[in-house]
Design a protein around this motif. Structure first.
Motif, PDB file in Angstrom:
ATOM      1  N   ALA A 132     -59.835  94.876  19.354  1.00 26.13           N
ATOM      2  CA  ALA A 132     -59.989  94.087  21.135  1.00 26.13           C
ATOM      3  C   ALA A 132     -59.126  94.175  21.698  1.00 26.13           C
ATOM      4  O   ALA A 132     -58.717  93.801  22.848  1.00 26.13           O
ATOM      5  N   ALA A 133     -57.925  94.237  20.750  1.00 27.82           N
ATOM      6  CA  ALA A 133     -56.573  94.816  22.091  1.00 27.82           C
ATOM      7  C   ALA A 133     -56.514  95.915  23.097  1.00 27.82           C
ATOM      8  O   ALA A 133     -55.789  95.702  23.642  1.00 27.82           O
ATOM      9  N   LEU A 134     -57.796  96.834  22.914  1.00 30.16           N
ATOM     10  CA  LEU A 134     -57.367  98.204  23.564  1.00 30.16           C
ATOM     11  C   LEU A 134     -58.428  97.844  24.760  1.00 30.16           C
ATOM     12  O   LEU A 134     -59.150  96.915  25.185  1.00 30.16           O
ATOM     13  N   PRO A 135     -57.911  98.128  25.807  1.00 30.71           N
ATOM     14  CA  PRO A 135     -58.884  98.458  26.953  1.00 30.71           C
ATOM     15  C   PRO A 135     -59.578  98.703  27.835  1.00 30.71           C
ATOM     16  O   PRO A 135     -60.733  99.429  26.068  1.00 30.71           O
ATOM     17  N   ARG A 136     -60.298  98.469  27.886  1.00 26.41           N
ATOM     18  CA  ARG A 136     -61.778  98.453  27.948  1.00 26.41           C
ATOM     19  C   ARG A 136     -62.360  99.386  29.139  1.00 26.41           C
ATOM     20  O   ARG A 136     -62.229  99.204  30.177  1.00 26.41           O
ATOM     21  N   LEU A 137     -63.699 100.691  28.604  1.00 27.29           N
ATOM     22  CA  LEU A 137     -64.568 101.055  29.796  1.00 27.29           C
ATOM     23  C   LEU A 137     -65.955 101.232  30.064  1.00 27.29           C
ATOM     24  O   LEU A 137     -66.142 100.554  28.553  1.00 27.29           O
ATOM     25  N   SER A 138     -66.070  99.902  31.038  1.00 26.14           N
ATOM     26  CA  SER A 138     -67.504  99.568  30.761  1.00 26.14           C
ATOM     27  C   SER A 138     -68.354 100.183  31.611  1.00 26.14           C
ATOM     28  O   SER A 138     -67.396 100.314  32.997  1.00 26.14           O
ATOM     29  N   LEU A 139     -69.753 100.511  31.662  1.00 27.99           N
ATOM     30  CA  LEU A 139     -70.557 101.076  32.206  1.00 27.99           C
ATOM     31  C   LEU A 139     -70.456 100.274  33.435  1.00 27.99           C
ATOM     32  O   LEU A 139     -71.564  99.213  33.265  1.00 27.99           O
ATOM     33  N   GLU A 140     -70.349 101.065  34.653  1.00 29.11           N
ATOM     34  CA  GLU A 140     -70.616 100.275  35.760  1.00 29.11           C
ATOM     35  C   GLU A 140     -72.087  99.376  36.502  1.00 29.11           C
ATOM     36  O   GLU A 140     -72.675  98.539  36.675  1.00 29.11           O
ATOM     37  N   ALA A 141     -72.860 101.020  36.395  1.00 31.36           N
ATOM     38  CA  ALA A 141     -74.519 100.138  36.385  1.00 31.36           C
ATOM     39  C   ALA A 141     -75.354 101.347  35.721  1.00 31.36           C
ATOM     40  O   ALA A 141     -76.361 102.286  35.824  1.00 31.36           O
ATOM     41  N   PRO A 142     -75.474 101.181  34.208  1.00 38.25           N
ATOM     42  CA  PRO A 142     -76.324 102.075  33.240  1.00 38.25           C
ATOM     43  C   PRO A 142     -77.397 102.279  33.988  1.00 38.25           C
ATOM     44  O   PRO A 142     -78.030 101.064  34.099  1.00 38.25           O
ATOM     45  N   ALA A 143     -77.690 103.584  33.604  1.00 40.41           N
ATOM     46  CA  ALA A 143     -79.390 104.012  34.119  1.00 40.41           C
ATOM     47  C   ALA A 143     -79.611 103.108  32.989  1.00 40.41           C
ATOM     48  O   ALA A 143     -79.753 103.400  31.497  1.00 40.41           O
ATOM     49  N   PRO A 144     -81.721 103.286  33.396  1.00 37.18           N
ATOM     50  CA  PRO A 144     -82.648 102.937  32.559  1.00 37.18           C
ATOM     51  C   PRO A 144     -82.291 103.507  30.846  1.00 37.18           C
ATOM     52  O   PRO A 144     -81.923 104.569  31.528  1.00 37.18           O
ATOM     53  N   ALA A 198     -55.803  92.281  29.516  1.00 36.91           N
ATOM     54  CA  ALA A 198     -55.280  93.060  31.161  1.00 36.91           C
ATOM     55  C   ALA A 198     -55.202  93.895  30.799  1.00 36.91           C
ATOM     56  O   ALA A 198     -54.756  94.834  30.256  1.00 36.91           O
ATOM     57  N   PRO A 199     -56.001  94.746  32.555  1.00 35.44           N
ATOM     58  CA  PRO A 199     -56.216  96.825  32.118  1.00 35.44           C
ATOM     59  C   PRO A 199     -54.438  96.866  31.768  1.00 35.44           C
ATOM     60  O   PRO A 199     -53.206  96.426  32.491  1.00 35.44           O
ATOM     61  N   GLY A 257     -50.035 111.684  22.707  1.00 32.77           N
ATOM     62  CA  GLY A 257     -50.423 112.368  24.386  1.00 32.77           C
ATOM     63  C   GLY A 257     -52.278 112.175  24.742  1.00 32.77           C
ATOM     64  O   GLY A 257     -52.190 112.288  25.257  1.00 32.77           O
ATOM     65  N   ARG A 258     -52.360 110.824  23.781  1.00 35.81           N
ATOM     66  CA  ARG A 258     -54.179 110.002  24.578  1.00 35.81           C
ATOM     67  C   ARG A 258     -54.149 109.022  24.539  1.00 35.81           C
ATOM     68  O   ARG A 258     -53.349 107.669  24.099  1.00 35.81           O
ATOM     69  N   GLU A 259     -54.493 108.423  25.786  1.00 35.73           N
ATOM     70  CA  GLU A 259     -54.953 107.181  26.187  1.00 35.73           C
ATOM     71  C   GLU A 259     -55.586 106.937  25.027  1.00 35.73           C
ATOM     72  O   GLU A 259     -57.108 107.519  25.478  1.00 35.73           O
ATOM     73  N   THR A 260     -55.988 105.530  24.547  1.00 35.16           N
ATOM     74  CA  THR A 260     -56.973 104.770  24.013  1.00 35.16           C
ATOM     75  C   THR A 260     -58.016 103.771  24.837  1.00 35.16           C
ATOM     76  O   THR A 260     -57.379 102.923  25.128  1.00 35.16           O
ATOM     77  N   GLN A 261     -59.266 104.045  25.297  1.00 36.28           N
ATOM     78  CA  GLN A 261     -60.360 103.451  25.812  1.00 36.28           C
ATOM     79  C   GLN A 261     -61.311 102.526  24.926  1.00 36.28           C
ATOM     80  O   GLN A 261     -61.228 103.580  24.267  1.00 36.28           O
TER      81      GLN A 261
END
Length: 207
Positions: free
Chosen positions: A135-147, A103-104, A86-90
């Motif tokens: 390595a095969a997991l879908p990625r979540l990247s921070l769009e603009a990390p705060a300082p 690929a997404p 029941g969970r999506e993993t990223q």
């Protein structure tokens, strides 16, 4: 005559909750933080021993946070950690040339299980490359990390590098929006960094 105390009196007493020596106990900084996303932290063994590491505070503060220490994982054991019914993993990790993001994947709107690697940049990349399931997991990247506030106590090789705690709470804020209140925990992390920096200055001046 030199007198040596018994070994039991030489050991520093550890806090049973945060597992830190009593002199550096984190419990006063813990900020219980509600969230919907499950967090799994794969922590490199060397990070577990780092007094500057932020994961202990993260683990004690987040409602749904699991920390597993290891550098190499058996495929079946890793698969069981990564995926929950029941969970999506990223995977919280940037898309980098050395380890391009897959690929997404098509999302189905299920609650998220967020996997975070707690290691230096070099060691996190090695862990990723040595585990195809990661390595095969879908990625979540921070769009603009705060300082980051972390630079006061720990150097970074990349300009966008932040602590594991900061990266995780920023990712949760991206996923959950205004319902996730990161401010108290980030403020507590700032106090943690200030305390570590003060101890470092004291040790440098007295050493």
């Amino acid at each position: 005559m030199n007198v040596v105390a018994p070994p039991s009196t030489l050991r520093r007493t550890a806090c049973p909750r945060c597992l830190r020596p009593q002199a550096t106990c984190l419990c006063a900084l813990v900020r219980p933080t509600a969230h919907l996303t499950e967090v799994l932290v794969l922590q490199h063994p060397q990070e577990q021993r780092q007094a500057k590491n932020s994961v202990a505070l993260l683990r004690l503060s987040l409602t749904h946070c699991e920390v597993v220490v290891g550098e190499r994982f058996e495929p079946d054991a890793l698969a069981a950690l990564l995926h929950r019914p029941g969970r999506e993993t990223q995977l919280l990790y940037p898309d980098v040339p050395a380890a391009p993001a897959p690929a997404p994947a098509t999302t189905v709107g299920a609650p998220l299980r967020l996997v975070v690697i707690d290691a230096t940049w070099r060691k996190s990349l090695r862990m990723l490359l040595e585990h195809p399931a990661l390595a095969a997991l879908p990625r979540l990247s921070l769009e603009a990390p705060a300082p980051t506030r972390y630079r006061a106590i720990r150097a970074a090789r990349r300009a966008d590098q932040v602590s594991t705690l900061e990266a995780t709470v920023q990712a949760l804020a991206m996923q959950e929006g205004p319902s996730f209140d990161a401010a108290p925990l980030l403020d507590a992390f700032g106090r943690f960094v200030a305390d570590v920096a003060a101890r470092q200055r004291y040790l440098a001046s007295s050493g």
